[in-house]
Scaffold this motif. Structure first.
Motif, short mmCIF file in Angstrom:
data_model
loop_
_atom_site.label_atom_id
_atom_site.label_comp_id
_atom_site.label_asym_id
_atom_site.label_seq_id
_atom_site.Cartn_x
_atom_site.Cartn_y
_atom_site.Cartn_z
N UNK A 185 34.08 37.62 36.37
CA UNK A 185 32.91 38.40 35.97
C UNK A 185 33.35 39.67 35.26
N UNK A 186 32.36 40.43 34.82
CA UNK A 186 32.61 41.73 34.18
C UNK A 186 31.43 42.64 34.45
N UNK A 187 30.76 43.08 33.41
CA UNK A 187 29.47 43.76 33.47
C UNK A 187 29.52 45.22 33.92
N UNK A 188 30.26 45.54 34.97
CA UNK A 188 30.18 46.90 35.54
C UNK A 188 30.89 47.94 34.70
N UNK A 189 31.90 47.55 33.93
CA UNK A 189 32.78 48.46 33.17
C UNK A 189 33.52 49.43 34.09
N UNK A 190 33.40 49.26 35.41
CA UNK A 190 33.91 50.29 36.31
C UNK A 190 33.24 51.62 36.04
N UNK A 191 32.07 51.57 35.40
CA UNK A 191 31.29 52.73 34.96
C UNK A 191 32.05 53.56 33.93
N UNK A 192 33.23 53.04 33.48
CA UNK A 192 34.07 53.75 32.48
C UNK A 192 34.52 55.11 32.98
N UNK A 193 34.38 55.34 34.29
CA UNK A 193 34.77 56.63 34.85
C UNK A 193 35.15 56.44 36.31
N UNK A 194 36.29 56.99 36.69
CA UNK A 194 36.70 56.90 38.09
C UNK A 194 38.14 57.34 38.26
N UNK A 195 38.67 57.03 39.43
CA UNK A 195 40.06 57.37 39.76
C UNK A 195 40.72 56.12 40.30
N UNK A 209 27.35 48.46 42.94
CA UNK A 209 27.97 47.14 43.01
C UNK A 209 29.05 47.13 44.07
N UNK A 210 28.92 46.24 45.04
CA UNK A 210 29.93 46.11 46.08
C UNK A 210 31.25 45.62 45.49
N UNK A 211 31.15 44.70 44.55
CA UNK A 211 32.32 44.15 43.88
C UNK A 211 32.30 44.65 42.44
N UNK A 212 33.12 45.64 42.14
CA UNK A 212 32.96 46.31 40.84
C UNK A 212 34.22 46.33 39.97
N UNK A 213 35.39 46.06 40.53
CA UNK A 213 36.61 46.04 39.72
C UNK A 213 37.74 45.39 40.50
N UNK A 214 38.41 44.44 39.88
CA UNK A 214 39.58 43.83 40.50
C UNK A 214 39.26 42.59 41.29
N UNK A 215 40.22 42.19 42.15
CA UNK A 215 40.15 40.96 42.92
C UNK A 215 39.51 41.21 44.29
N UNK A 216 38.59 40.32 44.66
CA UNK A 216 37.99 40.33 46.00
C UNK A 216 38.01 38.90 46.53
N UNK A 217 38.00 38.77 47.86
CA UNK A 217 37.96 37.45 48.49
C UNK A 217 36.91 37.43 49.58
N UNK A 218 36.07 36.43 49.57
CA UNK A 218 35.06 36.20 50.61
C UNK A 218 34.97 34.71 50.87
N UNK A 219 35.02 34.35 52.15
CA UNK A 219 34.84 32.95 52.56
C UNK A 219 35.79 32.01 51.81
N UNK A 220 37.02 32.46 51.60
CA UNK A 220 38.01 31.63 50.93
C UNK A 220 37.80 31.48 49.44
N UNK A 221 36.92 32.30 48.86
CA UNK A 221 36.64 32.26 47.42
C UNK A 221 37.00 33.61 46.80
N UNK A 222 37.55 33.57 45.60
CA UNK A 222 37.98 34.78 44.92
C UNK A 222 37.06 35.12 43.75
N UNK A 223 36.97 36.41 43.46
CA UNK A 223 36.34 36.86 42.23
C UNK A 223 37.22 37.94 41.62
N UNK A 224 37.32 37.91 40.29
CA UNK A 224 37.90 39.04 39.57
C UNK A 224 36.81 39.67 38.72
N UNK A 225 36.59 40.97 38.94
CA UNK A 225 35.64 41.72 38.13
C UNK A 225 36.43 42.54 37.12
N UNK A 226 36.40 42.07 35.88
CA UNK A 226 37.13 42.72 34.80
C UNK A 226 36.45 44.04 34.44
N UNK A 227 37.23 45.09 34.21
CA UNK A 227 36.70 46.42 33.91
C UNK A 227 36.16 46.54 32.49
#
Length: 409
Positions: A338-348, A363-381
């Motif tokens: 996924x993508x969409x969030x841009x990481x808000x283009x601002x952060x640390x 967004x709970x899942x907003x940047x990088x790799x997350x795992x839930x119930x044996x499934x992964x998501x990458x949220x591209x910045x």
């Protein structure tokens, strides 16, 4: 009209408050005059760009984006300075009340501003001010390659070591430096991944925004091809159209343009990546987003006829889709991109230490790799930028993911 009047009054109130800090901290009048000139020019440009300078059919043209960016930088400078001044003013007020009623003087006298605190306020306020300016001219093209290795027990053995490059949120209508984009496209190709996957928002609003860049992005190549899905901005929902037919034609033009560039656009459908007789299912859905965003994604349609036991990679633009529907779906999606969030283009971000952005409050899942119930998501910045014409701390991202079969020696 009243909104503009209220905005201007508030803006000048903030600037006058900050001017008090400059008067207390700096003894050279030209510094104060320079500050006044800057805030007037930035305000004037902002009002012009969002009224007389309006570009028909585009929510945020490049001049409007920069006008917003400069205004944001000045407002941030003012607000941080005011936080210090206001806290000092509370103390000064308390001292004045004490002198009036308890100190025996019988008069309300307020101590003057302390130069040290004004200097500290201005110094601290200069840090985000400078960072926002840096983000507008350098940070937005500070491309980073982020690499991950993910292990799966049921990954077909033939795909052990398989690599994919993900990019997202190109937002070509915001680009203003061809050399930097050429560098980034070359950087994507240098990863030499097996496949390239683009997860939506190729434009800000209109297909024509991508035409100056189409030839360049056509040079992206990978042995197993390049695939794409649509993001919320690709549908043209955020601008006015003369007719419904014109809006529909814009979407068709974008679809055709992506295909002409060599992308295989997946519209609620699936295909297969093959290697040595083994297959991975690549599922692509249209945009599905929580909170008023278009919900055109259809998992049932996209996986019709697909073996439930197949190893599945899902491309879905908005990570809220993963949270709200994908994780609990009866089918097991091994990896979602996924993508969409841009990481808000601002952060640390300091790898291994801290990853923070205000976007985490939405967004709970907003940047990088997350795992839930044996499934992964990458949220591209995100590759590009929108709104604020820059990036601070959350840099444009090219993701490279290596798939490994767990337990294979």
């Amino acid at each position: 009209m009243w909104r503009w009047i209220i905005f201007i009054v508030v803006y000048f109130a903030l600037c006058l408050y900050t001017l008090q800090a400059l008067q207390a901290a700096v003894r050279f009048p030209w510094v104060r005059f320079l500050y006044i000139a800057i805030v007037l020019v930035i305000l004037g440009n902002f009002i012009y760009q969002f009224t007389l300078g309006e570009v028909q059919g585009r929510v945020l043209s490049r001049p409007k984006s920069f006008a917003f960016g400069f205004l944001l930088a000045v407002l941030t400078f003012n607000l941080i300075t005011i936080l210090f001044l206001f806290s000092e003013d509370i103390v000064r007020l308390v001292v004045g009340i004490y002198h009036k009623f308890l100190g025996g003087k019988g008069e309300f006298t307020v101590p003057g501003r302390r130069r040290f605190l004004s200097l500290m306020a201005l110094g601290l306020a200069s840090l985000p001010f400078g960072a926002l300016l840096y983000g507008m001219f350098r940070g937005k093209y500070n491309f980073k390659v982020l690499r991950y290795t993910l292990e799966f027990k049921d990954l077909p053995e033939a795909f052990d070591g398989y690599t994919l490059t993900q990019i997202s949120d190109i937002h070509s209508g915001s680009f203003d430096n061809r050399d930097k984009i050429e560098y980034a496209v070359d950087l994507i190709n240098k990863q030499q991944s097996d496949v390239i996957l683009f997860t939506g928002d190729m434009v800000n609003n209109m297909a024509v925004e991508m035409k100056p860049w189409a030839e360049l992005f056509s040079t992206l190549s990978a042995p197993d091809g390049k695939y794409s899905v649509l993001g919320n901005h690709d549908y043209g929902d955020y601008v006015s159209w003369e007719t419904a037919e014109a809006k529909s034609q814009n979407l068709e033009d974008l679809k055709n343009l992506q295909r002409d560039m060599g992308f295989k656009l997946l519209l609620n459908e699936h295909t297969f990546l093959e290697r040595n007789g083994a297959r991975l299912a690549l599922v692509g859905v249209e945009n599905w987003g929580r909170g008023g965003f278009k919900k055109a994604g259809d998992l049932r349609k996209a996986t019709e006829g697909l073996d439930p036991a197949a190893f599945k990679i899902l491309m879905s633009h908005d990570p809220s889709h993963w949270e709200d529907q994908v994780i609990q779906d009866e089918l097991h999606y091994h990896l979602t991109l996924s993508g969409h969030t841009h990481g808000m283009q601002f952060g640390i971000e300091i790898p291994g230490w801290i990853k923070w952005s205000p976007v985490k409050w939405r967004y709970k899942y907003w940047a990088g790799i997350y795992e839930e119930l044996g499934q992964f998501i990458n949220v591209n910045r995100g590759f590009g930028f929108l709104g604020y014409p820059g990036r601070v701390g959350i840099w444009p991202e090219i993701t490279v993911i290596e798939l490994k079969r767990k337990g294979l020696t």
